[in-house]
Write an enzyme that holds these catalytic residues in place. Structure first.
Site, PDB file in Angstrom:
ATOM      1  N   GLY A  10       0.710  -0.696  -0.183  1.00 29.06           N
ATOM      2  CA  GLY A  10       0.244  -0.433  -0.082  1.00 29.06           C
ATOM      3  C   GLY A  10       1.351   0.796  -0.343  1.00 29.06           C
ATOM      4  O   GLY A  10       2.362   1.174  -0.653  1.00 29.06           O
ATOM      5  N   SER A  36      -0.222  -5.649   4.435  1.00 31.68           N
ATOM      6  CA  SER A  36      -0.063  -5.394   5.659  1.00 31.68           C
ATOM      7  C   SER A  36       0.260  -4.464   7.175  1.00 31.68           C
ATOM      8  O   SER A  36       0.311  -3.450   6.388  1.00 31.68           O
ATOM      9  CB  SER A  36       1.344  -5.824   6.089  1.00 31.68           C
ATOM     10  N   VAL A  44       8.489   9.327   3.868  1.00 29.62           N
ATOM     11  CA  VAL A  44       9.607  10.413   4.322  1.00 29.62           C
ATOM     12  C   VAL A  44       9.230  11.306   2.964  1.00 29.62           C
ATOM     13  O   VAL A  44      10.410  12.084   2.484  1.00 29.62           O
ATOM     14  CB  VAL A  44      11.044  10.555   3.768  1.00 29.62           C
ATOM     15  N   LYS A  75       4.722  24.821  -2.647  1.00 29.29           N
ATOM     16  CA  LYS A  75       6.650  23.943  -3.013  1.00 29.29           C
ATOM     17  C   LYS A  75       6.514  24.997  -3.822  1.00 29.29           C
ATOM     18  O   LYS A  75       6.968  24.588  -4.738  1.00 29.29           O
ATOM     19  CB  LYS A  75       7.228  22.706  -2.728  1.00 29.29           C
ATOM     20  N   LEU A 350       9.659   2.053  -4.650  1.00 28.47           N
ATOM     21  CA  LEU A 350      10.759   1.749  -4.500  1.00 28.47           C
ATOM     22  C   LEU A 350      11.315   0.912  -4.969  1.00 28.47           C
ATOM     23  O   LEU A 350      12.504   0.145  -4.984  1.00 28.47           O
ATOM     24  CB  LEU A 350      10.725   2.196  -2.647  1.00 28.47           C
ATOM     25  N   THR A 361      12.583  13.504  -6.249  1.00 26.77           N
ATOM     26  CA  THR A 361      12.152  11.805  -7.088  1.00 26.77           C
ATOM     27  C   THR A 361      11.228  11.309  -6.634  1.00 26.77           C
ATOM     28  O   THR A 361      10.785  11.286  -7.431  1.00 26.77           O
ATOM     29  CB  THR A 361      12.857  12.376  -7.948  1.00 26.77           C
ATOM     30  N   GLY A 362      11.144  10.900  -5.956  1.00 28.84           N
ATOM     31  CA  GLY A 362      10.228   9.545  -5.238  1.00 28.84           C
ATOM     32  C   GLY A 362       9.087   9.801  -5.674  1.00 28.84           C
ATOM     33  O   GLY A 362       8.641   8.757  -6.276  1.00 28.84           O
ATOM     34  N   ILE A 363       8.217  11.026  -5.374  1.00 30.00           N
ATOM     35  CA  ILE A 363       6.916  10.749  -5.811  1.00 30.00           C
ATOM     36  C   ILE A 363       6.522  10.911  -7.472  1.00 30.00           C
ATOM     37  O   ILE A 363       5.788  10.196  -8.647  1.00 30.00           O
ATOM     38  CB  ILE A 363       6.457  11.508  -5.369  1.00 30.00           C
TER      39      ILE A 363
END
Length: 516
Positions: A10, A36, A44, A75, A350, A361-363
């Site tokens: 999730g 889970s 983060v 932002k 990830l 850049t994660g999102i």
């Protein structure tokens, strides 16, 4: 027909994927998310960049609804602190460069030097950041009248990253856990099946394709397409299907982080409209202002700093507000899967790849991955060429971001210890070396940066090179033979525009308090 999708994991990536697929295909597909309640999310990835607006628009979500629910803030860019020298700062904003007589204003700045701050001379955003301004007036109007603004009330049509033909002036900060909760409600209300259970096995058929995931209490969950959102462990793609992982550690050594969630009185302190990245002895510290708290964390390389040292440094940086707060220590897997789509499994988030959080850049990688999945959605024959095209797009995107982040460390003037000294001699991606040499004589443009889509335009490279100050730069030689009057007038227009906006825009806290 490929119409039964099982998403394992999730969090932000799982629920962004489920929501987007439902928004795209509606009742024509079934989507199951199994997660889970014993696996904590990383949580983060609270800063984004401006292309994320396409995700919310695609889902038909209004800022006025989701932002208060996720304690979100605006932002305008990233404020880099102490990268060029202790006590110095500059902005990498969401603002394209103005052009005078065929040359970007930054070339003219190198020639004329109207002040010591290139960002304040070239970008209106620097003044808005320094003075904590909102990008919207109290009536919701966007300050950039010429931008293609769809307004806080949402979009009239659905767009994707490929429709980003202008530079939208802001992105968001938000509480990642609250966004996942919001999207859970969005998805379930539109027919997503939500299974809270532990995945105990991944079952493969005779071809080696995934046929089902076995759960502790709900039995086997069968599907046509499986989406791996299990984070750094890559349960489906890397473990069950044994897809190799390509490490970026040789060029980007930061592999750990420690994070704190710090309550603050934002009414008293104000809300900065930027992410702050503060260079430290073995990495850097992020500071992300939300409506009710600050998210902060130290990203570092364990070759140069222990977890205990990192936590102590972070707590000292935060000050008294860190007392009694629980620290979250994170091991980061820096790099990407060789292929994010293998057989009938696509990794998003990830499990696909991660290139440290320096430019938020994660999102973006989640959004890019799921958009590309919709654009490459498989038919019954499961075309290998379709998978190859998807993997090229995802790999190019991550490799391009890798180059851009390596520039941050190679280009930083900071040179006061082994960590920052090593950053100047560490290996860089092969093509980047040639580009670094070229940029010293000709600033980055669309023709000489990483050639494939990766979310960053040439102006971002220019802003970083000029702000970091570690690589010598020269103005275009043609400017020696040209009249600089028009450029001087343009610098004055930047200052006048900034001054007028500071007089008329509300503070970010004032605007967001109205939304709440």
């Amino acid at each position: 027909m490929v119409d039964k999708i099982v998403i394992v994991g999730g969090g932000t990536s799982g629920w962004m994927s489920a929501s987007y697929l439902k928004a795209a295909f509606g009742e024509r597909i079934s989507v199951t998310v199994v997660e889970s309640d014993r696996v904590p999310t990383i949580g983060v990835g609270e800063a984004t960049f401006s292309t994320v607006r396409h995700f919310f628009e695609y889902l038909g979500l209004k800022e006025t609804d989701w932002m208060p629910a996720c304690n979100a803030t605006y932002k305008l860019g990233i404020r880099f602190q102490n990268w060029s020298g202790v006590g110095e700062h500059f902005y990498h904003p969401f603002e394209r460069l103005r052009v005078v007589d065929g040359f970007p204003l930054t070339d003219w700045w190198l020639k004329q030097r109207p002040s010591e701050r290139f960002d304040a001379d070239n970008f209106v955003m620097a003044a808005l950041g320094d003075n904590l301004r909102s990008p919207r007036f109290l009536d919701g109007t966007l300050f950039e009248r010429g931008n293609s603004d769809l307004g806080p009330g949402g979009a009239a049509f659905r767009s994707t990253l490929t429709e980003q033909d202008t530079q939208f002036p802001y992105a968001y900060h938000f509480d990642a856990a609250l966004l996942a909760k919001y999207l859970t409600e969005y998805g379930v209300s539109r027919g997503v099946r939500h299974v809270v259970d532990d995945v105990v096995d991944v079952k493969l058929d005779d071809r080696g394709w995934i046929s089902a995931v076995a759960t502790a209490e709900h039995g086997d969950l069968e599907g046509d397409l499986f989406v791996d959102c299990t984070g750094f462990k890559g349960l489906l793609l890397n473990k069950a299907l044994e897809e190799p992982f390509v490490s970026y550690q040789d060029t980007l050594p930061n592999n750990r982080a420690v994070a704190l969630r710090v309550p603050v009185d934002t009414a008293e302190r104000g809300i900065p409209p930027y992410t702050r990245a503060t260079a430290m002895e073995a990495g850097w510290i992020w500071t992300i202002p939300l409506f009710d708290r600050i998210g902060t964390g130290y990203v570092y390389a364990d070759e140069y700093c222990s977890p205990e040292e990192a936590e102590r440094t972070l707590r000292e940086f935060v000050g008294p507000g860190a007392e009694g707060l629980e620290a979250n220590h994170i091991r980061m897997r820096i790099g990407r899967s060789r292929n994010s789509w293998t057989k009938n499994c696509v990794a998003v988030g990830l499990s696909s790849g991660f290139v440290e959080p320096l430019e938020s850049t994660g999102i973006f990688f989640i959004q890019h991955g799921i958009e590309q999945l919709v654009k490459h959605f498989p038919q019954q024959d499961w075309s290998q060429r379709l998978r190859d095209s998807y993997n090229r797009a995802v790999n190019n995107c991550m490799d391009g971001v890798r180059e851009f982040l390596v520039l941050h460390y190679r280009g930083a003037a900071r040179n006061d210890n082994r960590y920052w000294q090593d950053a100047k001699t560490r290996k860089v991606p092969d093509a980047l070396q040639g580009r670094l040499e070229q940029w010293q004589n000709k600033l980055p443009d669309a023709e000489n940066i990483f050639p494939h889509y990766h979310g960053f335009e040439a102006y971002s490279y220019v802003a970083m090179l000029m702000g970091l100050k570690g690589i010598p730069l020269r103005a275009a030689g043609a400017l020696d033979l040209m009249d600089g009057t028009a450029a001087a007038e343009e610098f004055e227009r930047v200052r006048a525009t900034a001054k007028d906006l500071l007089r008329t825009l509300p503070s970010q806290h004032e605007y967001l308090a109205q939304l709440h």
